[in-house]
Scaffold this motif. Structure first.
Motif, PDB file in Angstrom:
ATOM      1  N   PHE A  63       0.815  -1.209   0.000  1.00  0.00           N
ATOM      2  CA  PHE A  63       0.000   0.000   0.000  1.00  0.00           C
ATOM      3  C   PHE A  63       0.849   1.260   0.000  1.00  0.00           C
ATOM      4  O   PHE A  63       0.308   2.357   0.008  1.00  0.00           O
ATOM      5  N   VAL A  64       2.168   1.115   0.061  1.00  0.00           N
ATOM      6  CA  VAL A  64       3.070   2.274   0.135  1.00  0.00           C
ATOM      7  C   VAL A  64       4.054   2.247  -1.022  1.00  0.00           C
ATOM      8  O   VAL A  64       4.376   1.189  -1.562  1.00  0.00           O
ATOM      9  N   ASP A  65       4.536   3.425  -1.393  1.00  0.00           N
ATOM     10  CA  ASP A  65       5.576   3.580  -2.402  1.00  0.00           C
ATOM     11  C   ASP A  65       6.917   3.772  -1.719  1.00  0.00           C
ATOM     12  O   ASP A  65       6.961   4.149  -0.544  1.00  0.00           O
ATOM     13  N   PRO A  66       8.015   3.546  -2.435  1.00  0.00           N
ATOM     14  CA  PRO A  66       9.327   3.858  -1.853  1.00  0.00           C
ATOM     15  C   PRO A  66       9.418   5.335  -1.480  1.00  0.00           C
ATOM     16  O   PRO A  66       8.834   6.200  -2.153  1.00  0.00           O
ATOM     17  N   ALA A  67      10.111   5.629  -0.410  1.00  0.00           N
ATOM     18  CA  ALA A  67      10.319   6.983   0.131  1.00  0.00           C
ATOM     19  C   ALA A  67       9.068   7.551   0.811  1.00  0.00           C
ATOM     20  O   ALA A  67       9.061   8.702   1.220  1.00  0.00           O
ATOM     21  N   GLU A  68       8.029   6.756   0.960  1.00  0.00           N
ATOM     22  CA  GLU A  68       6.839   7.203   1.682  1.00  0.00           C
ATOM     23  C   GLU A  68       7.055   6.980   3.175  1.00  0.00           C
ATOM     24  O   GLU A  68       7.569   5.949   3.592  1.00  0.00           O
ATOM     25  N   GLU A  69       6.673   7.955   3.987  1.00  0.00           N
ATOM     26  CA  GLU A  69       6.873   7.891   5.430  1.00  0.00           C
ATOM     27  C   GLU A  69       5.962   6.829   6.049  1.00  0.00           C
ATOM     28  O   GLU A  69       4.765   6.791   5.777  1.00  0.00           O
ATOM     29  N   CYS A  70       6.542   5.948   6.882  1.00  0.00           N
ATOM     30  CA  CYS A  70       5.802   4.887   7.571  1.00  0.00           C
ATOM     31  C   CYS A  70       6.161   4.917   9.048  1.00  0.00           C
ATOM     32  O   CYS A  70       7.136   5.531   9.447  1.00  0.00           O
ATOM     33  N   TYR A  71       5.368   4.252   9.864  1.00  0.00           N
ATOM     34  CA  TYR A  71       5.644   4.162  11.294  1.00  0.00           C
ATOM     35  C   TYR A  71       5.403   2.735  11.770  1.00  0.00           C
ATOM     36  O   TYR A  71       4.758   1.937  11.080  1.00  0.00           O
ATOM     37  N   ALA A  72       5.940   2.410  12.919  1.00  0.00           N
ATOM     38  CA  ALA A  72       5.799   1.068  13.480  1.00  0.00           C
ATOM     39  C   ALA A  72       4.326   0.785  13.770  1.00  0.00           C
ATOM     40  O   ALA A  72       3.632   1.611  14.353  1.00  0.00           O
ATOM     41  N   GLY A  73       3.855  -0.363  13.335  1.00  0.00           N
ATOM     42  CA  GLY A  73       2.464  -0.744  13.536  1.00  0.00           C
ATOM     43  C   GLY A  73       1.565  -0.413  12.361  1.00  0.00           C
ATOM     44  O   GLY A  73       0.411  -0.824  12.319  1.00  0.00           O
ATOM     45  N   GLN A  74       2.080   0.303  11.376  1.00  0.00           N
ATOM     46  CA  GLN A  74       1.287   0.646  10.201  1.00  0.00           C
ATOM     47  C   GLN A  74       1.195  -0.563   9.280  1.00  0.00           C
ATOM     48  O   GLN A  74       2.167  -1.276   9.067  1.00  0.00           O
ATOM     49  N   ASP A  84      -0.283 -12.615   9.879  1.00  0.00           N
ATOM     50  CA  ASP A  84       0.322 -11.308   9.649  1.00  0.00           C
ATOM     51  C   ASP A  84       1.832 -11.466   9.539  1.00  0.00           C
ATOM     52  O   ASP A  84       2.429 -12.312  10.192  1.00  0.00           O
ATOM     53  N   LEU A  85       2.447 -10.630   8.714  1.00  0.00           N
ATOM     54  CA  LEU A  85       3.884 -10.654   8.503  1.00  0.00           C
ATOM     55  C   LEU A  85       4.446  -9.308   8.939  1.00  0.00           C
ATOM     56  O   LEU A  85       3.968  -8.266   8.483  1.00  0.00           O
ATOM     57  N   THR A  86       5.417  -9.316   9.830  1.00  0.00           N
ATOM     58  CA  THR A  86       6.046  -8.066  10.258  1.00  0.00           C
ATOM     59  C   THR A  86       7.383  -7.923   9.553  1.00  0.00           C
ATOM     60  O   THR A  86       8.174  -8.859   9.519  1.00  0.00           O
ATOM     61  N   ILE A  87       7.614  -6.748   8.970  1.00  0.00           N
ATOM     62  CA  ILE A  87       8.856  -6.493   8.254  1.00  0.00           C
ATOM     63  C   ILE A  87       9.391  -5.120   8.625  1.00  0.00           C
ATOM     64  O   ILE A  87       8.651  -4.252   9.084  1.00  0.00           O
ATOM     65  N   ASN A  88      10.678  -4.935   8.415  1.00  0.00           N
ATOM     66  CA  ASN A  88      11.301  -3.628   8.575  1.00  0.00           C
ATOM     67  C   ASN A  88      11.292  -2.968   7.205  1.00  0.00           C
ATOM     68  O   ASN A  88      12.164  -3.214   6.379  1.00  0.00           O
ATOM     69  N   ILE A  89      10.294  -2.153   6.953  1.00  0.00           N
ATOM     70  CA  ILE A  89      10.111  -1.522   5.642  1.00  0.00           C
ATOM     71  C   ILE A  89      11.186  -0.475   5.360  1.00  0.00           C
ATOM     72  O   ILE A  89      11.383  -0.074   4.229  1.00  0.00           O
ATOM     73  N   THR A  90      11.924  -0.070   6.384  1.00  0.00           N
ATOM     74  CA  THR A  90      12.946   0.965   6.223  1.00  0.00           C
ATOM     75  C   THR A  90      14.343   0.398   6.002  1.00  0.00           C
ATOM     76  O   THR A  90      15.302   1.157   5.905  1.00  0.00           O
TER      77      THR A  90
END
Length: 148
Positions: A63-74, A84-90
């Motif tokens: 649901f996000v593009d590269p360089a889009e701001e994300c936060y933990a739990g999003q 559910d799969l948890t990943i470090n998107i950063t």
């Protein structure tokens, strides 16, 4: 909301849906899962990286593009499987001194675009929808307890 939105997406609006009321019944609480697929949840605050989205695209849609701001739990994507799969998107690629031989440019599919009705039909019972003037975001309820 929900079934009708998915039905219209899959048939491109070419089918007609009807329904008939059967009866009223007490809710027994047994059917709490709405989706058969899990979410991809970010574990870190920061900007989403092309590297992570490229490496995880086989696991689901994002649901996000590269360089889009994300936060933990999003919720940043839809997992192909139920849990559910948890990943470090950063996470960024480790830079080495060795040059890649014969690598071609790689691309990622565009992010999934949804309206507010699509989000409401998509979200599960343990998720909340954030509505801001700029965008709509989905997050896990457990991650939202400390935020306002």
């Amino acid at each position: 909301i929900g079934m009708q939105g998915k039905f219209m997406q899959r048939t491109s609006g070419t089918a007609v849906m009807t329904s008939q009321f059967s009866h009223w019944a007490e809710y027994d609480g047994s059917n709490t899962k709405i989706r058969d697929k899990g979410s991809i949840v970010s574990t870190a605050d920061g900007k989403a990286t092309f590297y992570t989205i490229l490496n995880m695209q086989a696991r689901g849609k994002f649901f996000v593009d590269p360089a889009e701001e994300c936060y933990a739990g999003q919720v940043v994507g839809l997992h192909n499987k139920e849990p559910d799969l948890t990943i470090n998107i950063t996470k960024e690629k480790n830079v080495t001194n060795v040059r890649a031989q014969g690598k071609t440019a790689e691309t990622i599919p565009p992010k999934v675009q949804m309206t507010i009705d699509d989000w409401l039909g998509h979200m599960d019972t343990d998720e909340v929808l954030e509505v801001t003037p700029v965008q709509l975001r989905l997050a896990k309820k457990s991650a939202m307890k400390g935020k306002k």
